[in-house]
Design an enzyme around this catalytic site. Sequence first.
Site, mmCIF file in Angstrom:
data_model
loop_
_atom_site.group_PDB
_atom_site.id
_atom_site.type_symbol
_atom_site.label_atom_id
_atom_site.label_comp_id
_atom_site.label_asym_id
_atom_site.label_seq_id
_atom_site.Cartn_x
_atom_site.Cartn_y
_atom_site.Cartn_z
ATOM 1 N NE ARG A 5 22.160 -14.619 -16.563
ATOM 2 C CZ ARG A 5 22.805 -13.843 -15.731
ATOM 3 N NH1 ARG A 5 22.120 -12.780 -15.054
ATOM 4 N NH2 ARG A 5 24.100 -14.277 -15.050
ATOM 5 C CE1 TYR B 277 24.047 -15.731 -23.643
ATOM 6 C CE2 TYR B 277 22.405 -14.869 -22.117
ATOM 7 C CZ TYR B 277 23.441 -15.633 -22.380
ATOM 8 O OH TYR B 277 24.472 -16.229 -21.523
ATOM 9 C CE LYS C 129 20.528 -19.514 -14.587
ATOM 10 N NZ LYS C 129 21.677 -19.052 -15.048
ATOM 11 C CB CYS D 224 31.721 -19.246 -10.633
ATOM 12 S SG CYS D 224 31.898 -17.609 -10.607
ATOM 13 C CG ASP E 89 22.228 -22.867 -14.715
ATOM 14 O OD1 ASP E 89 23.300 -22.303 -14.332
ATOM 15 O OD2 ASP E 89 21.409 -22.442 -15.265
ATOM 16 N NE ARG F 298 26.631 -19.083 -21.471
ATOM 17 C CZ ARG F 298 26.553 -19.212 -20.093
ATOM 18 N NH1 ARG F 298 26.236 -20.550 -19.740
ATOM 19 N NH2 ARG F 298 27.120 -18.166 -18.976
#
Length: 582
Positions: free
Chosen positions: A67, A195, A204, A248, A273, A365
């Site tokens: 991102r 991406y 997102k 994380c 997520d 990913r």
Amino acid sequence: MNQSTQRWVDEMAKMCRPADVVWCDGSEAERERLLEAAVRVGDLIPLNQQKLPGCFLHRSDPDDVARTEHLTFICSRDKAEAGPTNNWMAPAEAYDRLSKLFAGSMEGRTMYVIPFLMGPPGSPFSKVGIQVTDSIYVVLNMRMMTRMGTVALEQLGTSGDFTRGLHSKADLNVKRRFICHFPEDNTIWSVGSGYGGNALLSKKCMSLRIASVVGQSEGWLAEHMLIIGVESPDGDVTYICGAFPSACGKTNLAMLIPPASMNGWRVYTLGDDIAWLRVGPDGRLWAINPEAGFFGVAPGTSSKTNPNAMETLGKNTIYTNVALRPDGTVWWEGHDDPPPQTALDWRGRPWTPASKELAAHPNSRFTTPARECPSISPEWENPKGVPISAILIGSRRQRLVPLVFQSFSWQHGTFLGATLASETTAATTGAVGVVRRDPMAMLPFCGYNMADYWGHWLSMEKRASHLPKVFRVNWFRTNEKGKFLWPGFSENLRVLKWVIERCKGGGEAEETPIGYIPTPAAIGGNELNVSDRVLKELLTVDREGWRNAVRSQAEFFEKFGDRLPAGIREEREGLTRRLKSK
Ligand code: GTP
Ligand code: SPV
Ligand code: MN
């Protein structure tokens, strides 16, 4: 066909001038066609179909691997609405600048129209979006990450209430890349990137940036959180959400397999997520996962760290920017297998163990359907969601922050979220390992003024009578040599066990200035491979360190001026006072 969707698609096609327009229905036959086309245009490389059935590799442009937060904008009419932590552009200017980039951007390409549903069909939580894109890779990812096609159009019916997502790879030039959000128009325009988080607009862009604004006005929360159900040996299942910044540990915790020492425990995956949380009729917070797949970090994923992911990844998966072995299988740093003698790296260049560079990109990913995960919860598509008992707030901190501690109250928990800081990772472009403020792990994802967002969290106390307990966690403390002090992964269940005990009124704890901390005995015990000294270190409050931390919080909070909610100020004063007294 719904008229408002058709009209909008026609308008977008007029601007982007694609060679043709294809509406996606989500069928199997369509999947076959798309895969074939993706291989033909070089978007996908077929992998060894015996060893990895249904799996493909995608190599993105080397300039387009994460991102790009500095090119991501909130385009609210009023700049103050976006707040000091977001990039802002006036809507008229953004539409004008991006129109020029979109004009003719799809010439010679197909424009795919992707109707998609976020959330289970028929759920009051669920929302519809339509994304148009000129990337087959994006379509195939959206097909796994969302419920795509007819199911979405059925949910929409004749309504015009859907998120409008326009996406074009254009020329993939970072100088002409923008990811713009128009919360007042329920619209997202993204150009110049293929991406994940930049291009899969359901993720997102819609489910956090746009949804957070909708949630504020409708009284619910859109969060960067995993959702799990933890079954204790007595058969009781406790549902927990966890907000950790990118890379994380959300996917890993969401798929945790108990250590051998914790017989009778089990973790069910609901989401890895994003969570949408609403107040239920019983006054509790109920959560759904709006997504239908996982877009997970590959490096570090192995049968040792995450067996559930490894099993899910064996079929029907798209890998992005991992290394390719001569036998048509994939590899990344931290994989089960030792480094291959030869391979092609994520850019497609010859690689050997002697190469200086990594074989897989650190933000490489996998995209894989959630329903194929062995630990998926039977409740994961429940239209009502699941009732949440605890919220974990976690980040990557080598120093200072203990393994786990519990907040004193919802307001204090909100303060713990607001002051979250983490070392940056490869999930976003820029320096890695720098501590930055990342409130509720939402710094890059909150679609409105962060101070108002904290206010919205605080206001949940008025809406819900039984809010979850809030805990701060940190799996990432290191020693002077940079080695992790806590084994993490499956052993994190020890922390979850204490969290669940606390939710049920038990769990041994000591009251400290920063919150309730477990006694070493409450976490340790048989078969934990951590010395008493290290465990004590992980559960100790460094008062001097915390005094410094509180000072640095002041600087951050000042940015928000009068918009900073009183509850946050009160908590800061409270913490300062507690750290001063003995
Ligand atoms: P996004 O998809 O970017 O939102 O990331 P995420 O929060 O889902 O992170 P993920 O679970 O993919 O983990 C990212 C990296 O952290 C991987 O390389 C993991 O191996 C590593 N990791 C996850 N959990 C732990 C843990 O408990 N301890 C340690 N040391 N590393 C961990
Ligand atoms: C993250 O960066 O938090 C991710 C991957 O989950 S992305 O879809 O790129 O946002
Ligand atoms: Mn994420």
